[in-house]
Structures are given as structure tokens and as C-alpha cells.
Design a protein around this motif. Structure first.
Motif, mmCIF file in Angstrom:
data_model
loop_
_atom_site.group_PDB
_atom_site.id
_atom_site.type_symbol
_atom_site.label_atom_id
_atom_site.label_comp_id
_atom_site.label_asym_id
_atom_site.label_seq_id
_atom_site.Cartn_x
_atom_site.Cartn_y
_atom_site.Cartn_z
ATOM 1 N N LEU A 138 0.816 -1.217 0.000
ATOM 2 C CA LEU A 138 0.000 0.000 0.000
ATOM 3 C C LEU A 138 0.850 1.267 0.000
ATOM 4 N N PRO A 139 1.713 1.506 1.000
ATOM 5 C CA PRO A 139 2.494 2.752 0.971
ATOM 6 C C PRO A 139 3.499 2.814 -0.163
ATOM 7 N N VAL A 140 4.032 1.659 -0.581
ATOM 8 C CA VAL A 140 4.963 1.676 -1.715
ATOM 9 C C VAL A 140 4.249 2.142 -2.974
ATOM 10 N N THR A 141 3.040 1.632 -3.189
ATOM 11 C CA THR A 141 2.272 2.027 -4.364
ATOM 12 C C THR A 141 1.939 3.509 -4.335
ATOM 13 N N VAL A 142 1.504 3.997 -3.169
ATOM 14 C CA VAL A 142 1.100 5.399 -3.047
ATOM 15 C C VAL A 142 2.281 6.332 -3.311
ATOM 16 N N ILE A 143 3.414 6.098 -2.643
ATOM 17 C CA ILE A 143 4.540 7.017 -2.800
ATOM 18 C C ILE A 143 5.159 6.883 -4.194
ATOM 19 N N ALA A 144 5.167 5.665 -4.740
ATOM 20 C CA ALA A 144 5.711 5.479 -6.084
ATOM 21 C C ALA A 144 4.879 6.242 -7.111
ATOM 22 N N GLU A 145 3.555 6.231 -6.951
ATOM 23 C CA GLU A 145 2.692 6.988 -7.865
ATOM 24 C C GLU A 145 2.953 8.480 -7.730
ATOM 25 N N LEU A 146 3.105 8.957 -6.495
ATOM 26 C CA LEU A 146 3.373 10.378 -6.284
ATOM 27 C C LEU A 146 4.699 10.783 -6.921
ATOM 28 N N ILE A 147 5.720 9.938 -6.752
ATOM 29 C CA ILE A 147 7.034 10.252 -7.309
ATOM 30 C C ILE A 147 7.006 10.185 -8.824
#
Length: 395
Positions: free
Chosen positions: A136-145
Motif C-alpha cells: 500500500l504505501p509503496v504504491t502510493v509514494i511510487a505513484e506520487l514520485i
């Protein structure tokens, strides 16, 4: 950050709190000859170190090989700079992590959470970490980056390696250091290629924002740009992963289990108590900028100071019944996200991700309990969490 001898065993890493209590009572400020650093354990002292950026610097001295004092690559980030440069760098990415901006991400974070739970809902069991708290957090931050979806698993592997600590590893400290440098080099190469792509084809993501940002009339250096992206990626997932996992562990100890925290108001307070009781980040380090004093101790310029916020959050002078998990504790002025100018940039995002993940688990599962297993601590000298957390549930 080297592991103290007292925390070298599996048992101590899973439960460092008795040692913290002993240190607060007997050696609240001490110099560790083996690690060549000062350790600070009491709440008031830890907060003083974190808030006093003038005397306790975040800048790291470099070796002749261009490495910092932790053995890592000398990437410039907000974490290892002091004002005024720290403030200038933070402004570059401050807006996307403010409460209002984070709030707009809530529906999408909810959709991502549902997707991961959908994948396991028919199984009756799951590993909280592998199946939800990590992706979950990997997906969220990766999308933001702006990281392509296919590359996110590789990013998780890099970040895990970079934060691994030699004290908890089964291999030598030198091997761990070599693996960390290799992971950092691979990540830097990856980001360098992605930066070149965004320079030619800017998009609505943090990579484009960072590389086109101007500070004092100039764009960021290559080291600052790479440091920014690496910091956002690593810090953007490890804290939330451990927060979600530690919350499930804490809630399992309550007399009524998850029933105690099902409603939104109770869950919000309970998450703050998880942050205090089992802080995802247990310690941060600073460098004495000048000769100064900590309590009755003379600290020399250049000395490393480790502020144990995990211990501060169990200080009985600040918290009533500090070694008991109290889900509705209020007020709760914990130091889990730090204090002062380096207060965690992603605190609002981490809280939102944790609330979403946990509330969705509670909404979709009628019962949930942690399976009997021998927990293994994460391999890091400053993180608190476990490697796997299997649970059984009914819908």
C-alpha cells in the motif's frame, strides 16, 4: 547507525523497552565507547536534542570516499542538512504533503487498499505485511514520485536493504555495508535515467517537480535531486509499513481485540497510541555542532548523539502508565514523528494510509486475530517492526 550491544538479540529487538527503562533510570545520558556516540533516553532530553538544530546538527561529515558517517552515499537530503538550506529544500516538496493535499488522496488510497484486500479476502488468512502494509504505501509514494508500476517491487527491495542494520543481520557488518552501497548505486542509476526522461517529457509527478524546482534562483544539484527522490521513496514506505503492522499487533492485545477500535474516533486515538507505544522509528542521530552540554555531560563538537525517541515515548515523567497500551490515551504528545524543523514531512500521509488500511480491515473482516508464530524483528538498528505478521480472519 550501529546497534547497541544491549539490543543485539532477537528478544531485545522485539522488546527494547525494559532496556530503555533501565537507561532512563540509571544512565539517561551516556557515552558508548564501542559505538563512539552519546545515547539520550529521557523525553525532555530527546526533545531538546531534536529541537535544537543549532547545537545538534543534521549535517553529516564526509569521508575521503564521498560517503557519510553511516557508510552510505553522500546524497544531500532534508534529513542531513541544516537551516537555511534545509528550509529551502523542504519548501520544494512541502505542498504535496500538507493536510489539504493529502486529504485529496483519500479516495484513491481507499481504492488501492480494497484491491489488496480483495486479493486475499477469500483465503481466511493473510500476512499483514506482505499483503497490505508493504504494497500500500509503496504504491502510493511510487505513484506520487512517478515511478512506473512495474518497478515498485524493485524499489521496495532497495529501500529494505538501505535501512538494514548490521546488528540484526546474520551476515557481517561489512557485507551489509557493501549491499547497501550497491542498492544505493543501483537506485541512483535508475533515478538518473528517469530524471533524464522527465527533463525531456515533464509530467504531473514529484520527479518533474523536483528537477524543475528553483531554489535561490538555481535548480537543485544532482546530489540534491537524487537525495530527494531516494528519501521520499524510503521514508514514504518504511514508516507506514511498520505503523500498520504494529497497530495490528497492539490491537490484538486488547481485551476486545479490534472491537475496541472499530469506530473512526477510537481508531484515530489508537493510532496515535501505536505511534507512541511501538514507534516505527526508534532513534535518530545528530552531530554536535559545537562544544556543548547534555545534562551534566560535556559533549565535544563532532560527537554523534543518538536521540532514542522510542525510549522518550515510554518516559513516565511524560506519560502516565507508559508501558501499557492505552488506546484512548489523550493527550498524547509522542515524538514518533520527531520534533522541531525535521518533523516528519509525510506524517499526515502515514496517518491517512494507516487509518484507511486499518478501518478497511475492520469493515471487511468480522473477526481478525494474529496467528501463533515466532516473530522476527526487522533488520534495522533504528526501525521497530517485524518481518512477517500472519493473521486469520472471518468475513
Amino acid at each position: 547507525m550501529a546497534q547497541p550491544d544491549a539490543l543485539s538479540t532477537r528478544e531485545a529487538q522485539l522488546d527494547p523497552f525494559p532496556w530503555y527503562r533501565e537507561m532512563r533510570e540509571e544512565s539517561p545520558i551516556r557515552y558508548d565507547e564501542d559505538r563512539e556516540c552519546w545515547d539520550v533516553f529521557r523525553y525532555d532530553d530527546v526533545q531538546a536534542v531534536l529541537q535544537n538544530a543549532e547545537e545538534f546538527s543534521s549535517e553529516r561529515p564526509l569521508t575521503a570516499q564521498g560517503e557519510n558517517e553511516t557508510g552510505g552515499m553522500a546524497l544531500e537530503t532534508m534529513l542531513n542538512t541544516d537551516p537555511p538550506r534545509h528550509d529551502e529544500l523542504r519548501k520544494v516538496v512541502d505542498d504535496p504533503f500538507k493536510p489539504g493535499a493529502v486529504k485529496h488522496l483519500a479516495p484513491h488510497i481507499q481504492d488501492i487498499t480494497n484491491e489488496y484486500i480483495d486479493a486475499v479476502v477469500d483465503d481466511g488468512e493473510m500476512d499483514i505485511i506482505a499483503d497490505l502494509a508493504t504494497p500500500l504505501p509503496v504504491t502510493v509514494i511510487a505513484e506520487l514520485i512517478g515511478v512506473p508500476a512495474d518497478d515498485r517491487e524493485q524499489f521496495k527491495q532497495w529501500s529494505d536493504t538501505i535501512v538494514e542494520g548490521p546488528g540484526a543481520a546474520t551476515v557481517s557488518a561489512e557485507t551489509v555495508r557493501e549491499e547497501q552501497l550497491q542498492a544505493q548505486a543501483e537506485m541512483a542509476t535508475y533515478f538518473t535515467d528517469l530524471i533524464e526522461q522527465r527533463q525531456e517529457d515533464p509530467r504531473d509527478d514529484l520527479i518533474s517537480k523536483v528537477i524543475h524546482a528553483e531554489v535561490e534562483g538555481a535548480t537543485l544539484s544532482e546530489g540534491e535531486t537524487l537525495g530527494f527522490l531516494a528519501l521520499l521513496l524510503i521514508a514514504g514506505n518504511i514508516t507506514t509499513t511498520n505503523l500498520i503492522t504494529n497497530a495490528v499487533r497492539c490491537f490484538a492485545t486488547l481485551p476486545d481485540g479490534i472491537e475496541s477500535v472499530r469506530d473512526a474516533a477510537s481508531l484515530e486515538l489508537a493510532i496515535e497510541e501505536v505511534l507512541r507505544y511501538q514507534s516505527p522509528i526508534q532513534a535518530v542521530s545528530r552531530i554536535a555542532a559545537t562544544d556543548t552540554q547534555l545534562g551534566d555531560h560535556d559533549v565535544k563538537a563532532g560527537d554523534r548523539v543518538v536521540a532514542w525517541n522510542g525510549s522518550a515515548n515510554h518516559d513516565g515523567d511524560q506519560f502516565d502508565d507508559p508501558d501499557t497500551f492505552v488506546p484512548d490515551r489523550s493527550p498524547n504528545q509522542h515524538l514518533a514523528f520527531g520534533s522541531g524543523i525535521h518533523f516528519c514531512l509525510g506524517a499526515h500521509l502515514a496517518r491517512l494510509e494507516a487509518r484507511t488500511a486499518l478501518s478497511t480491515l475492520f469493515d471487511r473482516f468480522e473477526t481478525m486475530q494474529v496467528s501463533e508464530t515466532e516473530l522476527q524483528p526487522v533488520g534495522s538498528s533504528f526501525l521497530y517492526g517485524v518481518q512477517e505478521l500472519p493473521v486469520q480472519f472471518s468475513t
